[in-house]
Every structure is written in C-alpha cells, then in structure tokens.
Design an enzyme around this catalytic site. Structure first.
Site, PDB file in Angstrom:
ATOM      1  N   HIS A  55     -49.435 -34.650 -28.182  1.00  0.00           N
ATOM      2  CA  HIS A  55     -49.018 -35.584 -29.671  1.00  0.00           C
ATOM      3  C   HIS A  55     -48.617 -36.815 -29.162  1.00  0.00           C
ATOM      4  CE1 HIS A  55     -48.785 -31.324 -31.353  1.00  0.00           C
ATOM      5  NE2 HIS A  55     -47.792 -30.978 -30.305  1.00  0.00           N
ATOM      6  N   SER A  78     -54.176 -37.046 -28.393  1.00  0.00           N
ATOM      7  CA  SER A  78     -53.190 -36.141 -29.092  1.00  0.00           C
ATOM      8  C   SER A  78     -53.715 -34.464 -29.037  1.00  0.00           C
ATOM      9  CB  SER A  78     -52.990 -36.381 -30.602  1.00  0.00           C
ATOM     10  OG  SER A  78     -51.681 -36.733 -30.865  1.00  0.00           O
ATOM     11  N   SER A  83     -50.854 -35.080 -35.706  1.00  0.00           N
ATOM     12  CA  SER A  83     -49.692 -35.497 -34.831  1.00  0.00           C
ATOM     13  C   SER A  83     -49.619 -36.868 -34.358  1.00  0.00           C
ATOM     14  CB  SER A  83     -49.401 -34.486 -33.784  1.00  0.00           C
ATOM     15  OG  SER A  83     -50.327 -34.544 -32.699  1.00  0.00           O
ATOM     16  N   ASP A 141     -50.710 -29.882 -23.717  1.00  0.00           N
ATOM     17  CA  ASP A 141     -49.948 -29.358 -24.550  1.00  0.00           C
ATOM     18  C   ASP A 141     -50.870 -28.310 -25.392  1.00  0.00           C
ATOM     19  OD1 ASP A 141     -48.349 -28.397 -26.841  1.00  0.00           O
ATOM     20  OD2 ASP A 141     -47.432 -30.472 -26.866  1.00  0.00           O
ATOM     21  N   GLU A 203     -47.060 -27.824 -21.411  1.00  0.00           N
ATOM     22  CA  GLU A 203     -46.028 -27.992 -22.314  1.00  0.00           C
ATOM     23  C   GLU A 203     -45.270 -26.842 -23.005  1.00  0.00           C
ATOM     24  OE1 GLU A 203     -44.103 -30.847 -22.689  1.00  0.00           O
ATOM     25  OE2 GLU A 203     -43.024 -30.636 -24.576  1.00  0.00           O
ATOM     26  N   ASN A 228     -43.030 -25.057 -20.226  1.00  0.00           N
ATOM     27  CA  ASN A 228     -42.320 -24.516 -21.278  1.00  0.00           C
ATOM     28  C   ASN A 228     -41.151 -23.761 -20.792  1.00  0.00           C
ATOM     29  OD1 ASN A 228     -42.308 -23.810 -24.152  1.00  0.00           O
ATOM     30  ND2 ASN A 228     -42.456 -21.985 -23.237  1.00  0.00           N
ATOM     31  N   LYS A 233     -36.448 -26.844 -21.368  1.00  0.00           N
ATOM     32  CA  LYS A 233     -37.405 -27.393 -22.418  1.00  0.00           C
ATOM     33  C   LYS A 233     -37.410 -26.244 -23.220  1.00  0.00           C
ATOM     34  CE  LYS A 233     -41.541 -27.613 -24.304  1.00  0.00           C
ATOM     35  NZ  LYS A 233     -41.959 -26.692 -25.442  1.00  0.00           N
ATOM     36  N   ASP A 237     -35.906 -27.840 -26.639  1.00  0.00           N
ATOM     37  CA  ASP A 237     -36.867 -28.343 -27.475  1.00  0.00           C
ATOM     38  C   ASP A 237     -37.483 -27.434 -28.637  1.00  0.00           C
ATOM     39  OD1 ASP A 237     -39.991 -28.402 -28.269  1.00  0.00           O
ATOM     40  OD2 ASP A 237     -40.255 -29.665 -26.788  1.00  0.00           O
ATOM     41  N   ASN A 238     -37.877 -26.378 -28.168  1.00  0.00           N
ATOM     42  CA  ASN A 238     -38.514 -25.041 -29.171  1.00  0.00           C
ATOM     43  C   ASN A 238     -37.174 -24.797 -29.867  1.00  0.00           C
ATOM     44  OD1 ASN A 238     -40.023 -25.549 -26.633  1.00  0.00           O
ATOM     45  ND2 ASN A 238     -40.794 -23.320 -26.960  1.00  0.00           N
ATOM     46  N   CYS A 242     -37.030 -27.845 -32.832  1.00  0.00           N
ATOM     47  CA  CYS A 242     -37.231 -27.377 -34.618  1.00  0.00           C
ATOM     48  C   CYS A 242     -36.222 -27.011 -35.540  1.00  0.00           C
ATOM     49  CB  CYS A 242     -38.040 -25.911 -34.356  1.00  0.00           C
ATOM     50  SG  CYS A 242     -39.584 -26.167 -33.317  1.00  0.00           S
ATOM     51  N   HIS A 348     -48.204 -23.262 -32.624  1.00  0.00           N
ATOM     52  CA  HIS A 348     -48.992 -24.624 -32.092  1.00  0.00           C
ATOM     53  C   HIS A 348     -50.384 -24.285 -32.679  1.00  0.00           C
ATOM     54  CE1 HIS A 348     -50.452 -27.314 -29.214  1.00  0.00           C
ATOM     55  NE2 HIS A 348     -51.623 -26.609 -29.050  1.00  0.00           N
ATOM     56  N   HIS A 401     -40.044 -33.732 -32.962  1.00  0.00           N
ATOM     57  CA  HIS A 401     -38.908 -33.861 -32.435  1.00  0.00           C
ATOM     58  C   HIS A 401     -38.326 -34.907 -32.047  1.00  0.00           C
ATOM     59  CE1 HIS A 401     -39.567 -29.400 -30.787  1.00  0.00           C
ATOM     60  NE2 HIS A 401     -39.807 -29.263 -32.176  1.00  0.00           N
ATOM     61  N   SER A 409     -37.642 -32.346 -22.359  1.00  0.00           N
ATOM     62  CA  SER A 409     -38.965 -31.882 -22.197  1.00  0.00           C
ATOM     63  C   SER A 409     -39.813 -32.541 -21.155  1.00  0.00           C
ATOM     64  CB  SER A 409     -39.677 -31.666 -23.354  1.00  0.00           C
ATOM     65  OG  SER A 409     -38.924 -31.004 -24.144  1.00  0.00           O
ATOM     66  N   GLN A 413     -41.856 -32.440 -17.536  1.00  0.00           N
ATOM     67  CA  GLN A 413     -43.198 -32.806 -17.109  1.00  0.00           C
ATOM     68  C   GLN A 413     -43.357 -33.771 -16.187  1.00  0.00           C
ATOM     69  OE1 GLN A 413     -45.778 -31.857 -18.233  1.00  0.00           O
ATOM     70  NE2 GLN A 413     -45.959 -30.976 -20.399  1.00  0.00           N
TER      71      GLN A 413
HETATM   72  P1  NAI Z   1     -41.737 -17.022 -28.726  1.00  0.00           P
HETATM   73  O1  NAI Z   1     -42.733 -16.112 -27.947  1.00  0.00           O
HETATM   74  O2  NAI Z   1     -40.470 -17.248 -28.377  1.00  0.00           O
HETATM   75  O3  NAI Z   1     -41.554 -16.493 -30.192  1.00  0.00           O
HETATM   76  C1  NAI Z   1     -42.579 -15.842 -30.924  1.00  0.00           C
HETATM   77  C2  NAI Z   1     -42.057 -14.909 -31.500  1.00  0.00           C
HETATM   78  O4  NAI Z   1     -42.860 -14.410 -32.897  1.00  0.00           O
HETATM   79  C3  NAI Z   1     -41.781 -13.757 -30.799  1.00  0.00           C
HETATM   80  O5  NAI Z   1     -40.393 -13.275 -30.783  1.00  0.00           O
HETATM   81  C4  NAI Z   1     -42.762 -12.650 -31.233  1.00  0.00           C
HETATM   82  O6  NAI Z   1     -42.127 -11.220 -31.168  1.00  0.00           O
HETATM   83  C5  NAI Z   1     -42.765 -12.983 -32.717  1.00  0.00           C
HETATM   84  N1  NAI Z   1     -43.865 -12.448 -33.233  1.00  0.00           N
HETATM   85  C6  NAI Z   1     -45.440 -12.304 -32.667  1.00  0.00           C
HETATM   86  N2  NAI Z   1     -46.235 -11.673 -33.653  1.00  0.00           N
HETATM   87  C7  NAI Z   1     -45.405 -11.574 -34.872  1.00  0.00           C
HETATM   88  C8  NAI Z   1     -45.790 -10.980 -36.029  1.00  0.00           C
HETATM   89  N3  NAI Z   1     -47.198 -10.661 -36.363  1.00  0.00           N
HETATM   90  N4  NAI Z   1     -44.830 -11.145 -37.028  1.00  0.00           N
HETATM   91  C9  NAI Z   1     -43.642 -11.535 -36.753  1.00  0.00           C
HETATM   92  N5  NAI Z   1     -43.315 -12.053 -35.547  1.00  0.00           N
HETATM   93  C10 NAI Z   1     -44.093 -11.968 -34.559  1.00  0.00           C
HETATM   94  O7  NAI Z   1     -42.583 -18.448 -28.781  1.00  0.00           O
HETATM   95  P2  NAI Z   1     -41.900 -20.039 -29.003  1.00  0.00           P
HETATM   96  O8  NAI Z   1     -41.463 -20.472 -28.006  1.00  0.00           O
HETATM   97  O9  NAI Z   1     -40.930 -19.447 -30.233  1.00  0.00           O
HETATM   98  O10 NAI Z   1     -43.098 -20.506 -29.743  1.00  0.00           O
HETATM   99  C11 NAI Z   1     -43.817 -20.028 -30.952  1.00  0.00           C
HETATM  100  C12 NAI Z   1     -44.908 -21.028 -31.100  1.00  0.00           C
HETATM  101  O11 NAI Z   1     -44.727 -22.367 -31.379  1.00  0.00           O
HETATM  102  C13 NAI Z   1     -45.951 -21.034 -30.021  1.00  0.00           C
HETATM  103  O12 NAI Z   1     -47.382 -21.455 -30.329  1.00  0.00           O
HETATM  104  C14 NAI Z   1     -45.516 -22.370 -29.393  1.00  0.00           C
HETATM  105  O13 NAI Z   1     -46.615 -22.894 -28.802  1.00  0.00           O
HETATM  106  C15 NAI Z   1     -44.986 -23.273 -30.506  1.00  0.00           C
HETATM  107  N6  NAI Z   1     -44.230 -24.335 -30.559  1.00  0.00           N
HETATM  108  C16 NAI Z   1     -44.301 -25.436 -31.507  1.00  0.00           C
HETATM  109  C17 NAI Z   1     -43.223 -26.365 -31.418  1.00  0.00           C
HETATM  110  C18 NAI Z   1     -43.250 -27.665 -32.312  1.00  0.00           C
HETATM  111  O14 NAI Z   1     -42.732 -28.413 -32.464  1.00  0.00           O
HETATM  112  N7  NAI Z   1     -44.049 -27.388 -33.585  1.00  0.00           N
HETATM  113  C19 NAI Z   1     -42.443 -26.511 -30.315  1.00  0.00           C
HETATM  114  C20 NAI Z   1     -42.253 -25.379 -29.409  1.00  0.00           C
HETATM  115  C21 NAI Z   1     -43.168 -24.549 -29.472  1.00  0.00           C
END
Ligand code: NAI
Length: 480
Positions: A55, A78, A83, A141, A203, A228, A233, A237-238, A242, A348, A401, A409, A413
C-alpha cells in the site's frame, strides 16, 4: 533524475503536501528513523534492488526512504487498487531533493482507483528493472508480486501458455492475460527474474499463508521472511492498527452513528479482535462469528456474543469480514439484510464478500454514492451499502493504520530485508520468522516515544527465571 516514463502516479503537484505529511510521520516512526541512524554508515542494503508491493501510503513512503538510506535501489507499487495515497506516491517520486518538474526520487507505479488491468500492469512495471531484467529482492504484502514471479516461472518451466478463459475470477483472468502476453514476449523472463531474487519479506497473514503453501509443495523459489508473525507486527498492526482504522474507514465512508447499532465481526483473529474493539468503543453492540473454538471462546470471554451469520443476517446493522477466507457473506445473504445495512471487509482480498454475485444478479441496481461507497438496491426496494467494493476498507475508505504502529511493522520489514540480503547463504528456500531478540529490539525502539520506563532484571532474577538479563525474555512458543 527519473525519466518521465519510469513512474506513473496521479499528480506530481501533490508532492509538497505529501512531503509535509511524510515529515510529520517520520516523528511518529521512531523505529524506522533509528534504523536509518544505526545503519547510515554501514549501508547494508547496498546492491539490493528491492521491488516493493505494499500500500503506497505516507507510512510506506517513510519505509521506502529508509530502504534507500540504507543503500537500496527501490521500485514500488501498491498491493491494492484503492489503497494508494496520491500525495504520498507523488512525494516519493519527486524525492527529497527533486521538484515535480525534475523528479529525483523512487519509481512508483500507483494511484488511487486503479483498474485490475492497471494494477497488474503496475506490478509488472515495478518488476521490470532497467539494465537488470528484474529486482534481486521483493518486499511483498499479500504475495501478488511473489505470485507473479512464481506463476510465470511455473508456466515457463512447463512450457505452457496461460489460458485466461479458465480463470475462476475476474482478477485472475486479468492476471492470466498479463502472463499470457508476457510469456509470448519472452518465454524465459520470469525464470530469469526468479533466479536473481535472493529473497522476499512478506507483510501480511494472507501473503504468509501463500508462502507456506509454496514451501510445503517444494515450489518456493527463494527464501522468505514472514514479517507478519513477528510479535511486534501481528500483535500490534493487525490488532491496534485495525482498532484505529476500521472505524475511521466506516466514518469517512458513511459517517453513520455506530452507537446503539448491532455490528457483526466475522472472524476473531488479530484483525477481528481489533475490529471488534473498535466498534465496541463506539458504543456498538458487537456480535462475533468464528469457526475456531479457541477464538470463539476468546470472543466470549471478552464479552462478545458469538453466533452464526445466519442468526444475525436479518437484524444486524453493520457487517465486517476479517477472516482472510472466502465466501463469508454471499449475495443471497445481503438480499436478506436490513435496509441500508453496511457491509465491508478488512481482510486482505475481496473474495470475503460476494461482490461478483451482487454484480451478476440482473435485478440488483447499483448506485454509486461517492468513490469507494456503493449502494446496491434489491428488487424489493431495500438496499445495502458496500464499502470499497469489498476490498480492505480501512485503506480504501480511510488512510490505513497510523504511523506509530506501522513503524513497528516496517522496522521488522527493514530488518528482514537486511537479514536476507546480507546473510543470504544462511537461508534456504523456506519461510522464516525473525529471531526473538530482533522482535524485542523493534519493541525497544518504540518505548521512549510513548514514555515507557522498562524495569531491568537483576542478574539474580534473570538466573532464577532462566533468561539472559538483556533478553530474549520468552521462549519461541510464548503467545503474548
Ligand atoms: P487470523 O488468522 O489471526 O484471523 C482470521 C480468523 O478468521 C481466524 O481466527 C479464523 O478462525 C477465522 N475464520 C476463518 N474462516 C472463517 C469463517 N468462515 N467464519 C468466521 N471466522 C472465520 O488472521 P489475521 O491476522 O486476523 O488477518 C485476517 C485478514 O486480514 C488477512 O487476510 C490479513 O492478511 C488481513 N490483514 C488486514 C489488515 C488491514 O489493515 N486491512 C492488517 C493485517 C492483516
């Protein structure tokens, strides 16, 4: 100076505004700024040609200029069509000593609101290294740049030509079309690029997941560092990122009163935990959905009701997906929601919400309210409000963020890039996490800025709990 064709951003005249915000951000990013100081003389990234796909925000600008200050050459895109902050992109291209008429910074190919074709074109441009063929390092990322190199090399090895008509999604169709063209131009291109690449630092959760899949099948073409899963991180960050940027995105998109509303958070991982807290802090009643009994129980212990989507589909006001999984909210689900229910994703990729299904249903009318906010009106007259076309809304509708958390984070990196570049022969074609002493170092670099006074262990205490006085303080399996 940069040639006019070796970058593409929205508007270079935004550079001055971008530079002012970069200056403010630098003060909030002590990890990156101290890393610049620490390595100013050593220039550990000298010789590195880093292609970044992350991003293109103000915070990322500070990362890019840190990599440059450590000796690297950099090209950037990006990793999401919505983003980019156009003033950040402009400032990076203009550079610290250039002007819009005479840009002297880093080639960036990114603007807010790319089409899918443009998105993949940009990625290809950043991987095209004038005079070298390709980069020798990737900073990724979500794994799109890594995927392009791997899929390209895979097709080349098999002597096969990609067939876009077989793609299961529009995104993948556009990707295969690019690959088809590129393989016709040069059937060895990606193999050669892959051979030059010393490593990738990744990332996010979703990108890391892709890397482990490649490593498991023996298909990973170069070493990878999973940034990650540094504690500094994903547990910052997550989570706290968020917690800050989810509600920011919703407010900038629709500015609806969240207090008193019922909000559903799908997934209670790190992103889900931060998202749920973000909504609860606004006075929303938060309901969580989970598939994992541990995360479901955690949500319950935090006081959230845990139900299935089916239980709440007709009654909740706000739906946020955070799972990194696909097909979480279907078009048929949205057909049953309350009038003007808000639907958004902070995971993501955009396949958590079935936007394609909405688009494909002929009697659903789409009304664009403003960029990244659309109302879908169903035949019975009710509508849902979809944020950022189902793409991560904290970066699409807001600015992602804040700097301080991204400093954590991005210090990881930078350290990961230094590790892979300077100690390359110590790494196999596997996925690694940074050692704990470096994770603790990243945290340490951020303590002063927030007035933290750390207690020091006495040698006697250290011996009693069996850790060195200067750390690492926890075993690798400790979960924080
Ligand atoms: P995580 O693996 O810690 O959490 C995902 C959760 O979703 C898990 O607990 C899992 O059991 C649950 N899950 C999976 N399938 C499901 C379903 N069908 N119904 C309900 N729950 C379900 O992963 P994290 O770190 O929380 O990341 C989640 C996503 O967010 C990833 O795609 C990551 O790349 C992205 N992300 C986005 C950020 C942003 O700024 N927008 C920042 C960091 C990560």
């Amino acid at each position: 100076a940069l040639t006019a064709t070796d970058f593409k951003v929205a508007d270079l005249s935004l550079a001055e505004f971008g530079r002012k915000e970069i200056r403010l951000a630098e003060h909030e990013m002590p990890g990156l700024m101290q890393t610049r100081e620490e390595f100013a003389d050593a220039q550990p990234l000298k010789g590195a040609r880093i292609m970044g796909s992350l991003h293109m925000t103000i915070q990322t600008a500070v990362l890019i200029e840190t990599l440059v200050d450590l000796g690297a050459e950099v090209r950037w895109v990006s990793c999401n069509i919505f983003s980019t902050q156009d003033h950040a992109a402009a400032a990076v291209v203009v550079g610290r000593d250039g002007t819009p008429e005479d840009p002297r910074g880093v080639p960036v190919f990114a603007w807010k609101g790319e089409t899918l074709e443009e998105y993949w074109w940009c990625t290809e441009q950043a991987l095209n290294w004038p005079g070298h063929g390709g980069p020798n390092m990737i900073l990724d990322d979500g794994g799109d740049a890594t995927m392009l190199v791997h899929k390209g090399a895979e097709f080349e090895k098999a002597g096969a030509v990609p067939d876009p008509s077989t793609a299961e999604s529009e995104e993948f169709r556009v990707f295969l079309t690019l690959l088809q063209r590129s393989l016709q131009e040069d059937p060895q291109r990606w193999t050669n690029i892959a051979a030059d690449i010393k490593g990738v630092s990744e990332e996010t959760t979703t990108g890391v997941h892709r890397l482990y899949q490649l490593a498991e099948t023996g298909d990973l073409l170069f070493p990878a560092i999973n940034v990650n899963d540094s504690v500094t991180k994903s547990k910052f960050d997550n989570l706290y990122g968020c917690r800050h940027s989810l509600v920011d995105g919703i407010n900038r998109a629709v500015d609806v009163m969240l207090a008193g509303k019922t909000a559903v958070v799908c997934g209670f991982g790190d992103v889900g935990k931060g998202s749920a807290e973000s909504l609860r802090a606004q006075g929303a009643r938060v309901i969580v959905t989970e598939i994992d009994p541990i995360c479901a129980l955690q949500a319950s212990m935090q006081g959230y009701q845990v139900l299935t989507l089916e239980d709440v589909i007709e009654t909740a006001d706000v739906f946020i997906t955070t799972t990194g999984n696909k097909d979480i909210i279907k078009a048929a689900d949205m057909a049953r929601m309350k009038h003007q229910a808000i639907v958004g994703n902070i995971g993501h990729f955009d396949n958590e919400i079935d936007v394609a299904g909405l688009e494909a249903t002929p009697d659903i009318k789409k009304i664009n309210i403003k960029p990244q906010v659309d109302e879908y009106v169903f035949s019975d007259g009710h509508s849902v409000i979809l944020l950022s076309e189902g793409r991560l809304l904290n970066l699409g509708n807001a600015t992602g963020h804040p700097s301080f958390v991204m400093s954590n984070s991005f210090t990881n990196q930078t350290i990961a890039q230094i590790e892979l570049w300077t100690k390359n022969d110590e790494y196999d074609k596997k996925v690694y996490v940074l050692p704990k002493h470096l994770d603790e170092k990243v945290a340490r670099l951020h303590l002063d800025a927030v007035g933290v006074k750390l207690t020091e262990l006495t040698p006697d205490q250290a011996a009693y709990i069996g850790v060195p006085v200067n750390g690492p303080y926890k075993p690798d399996h400790y979960r924080y």
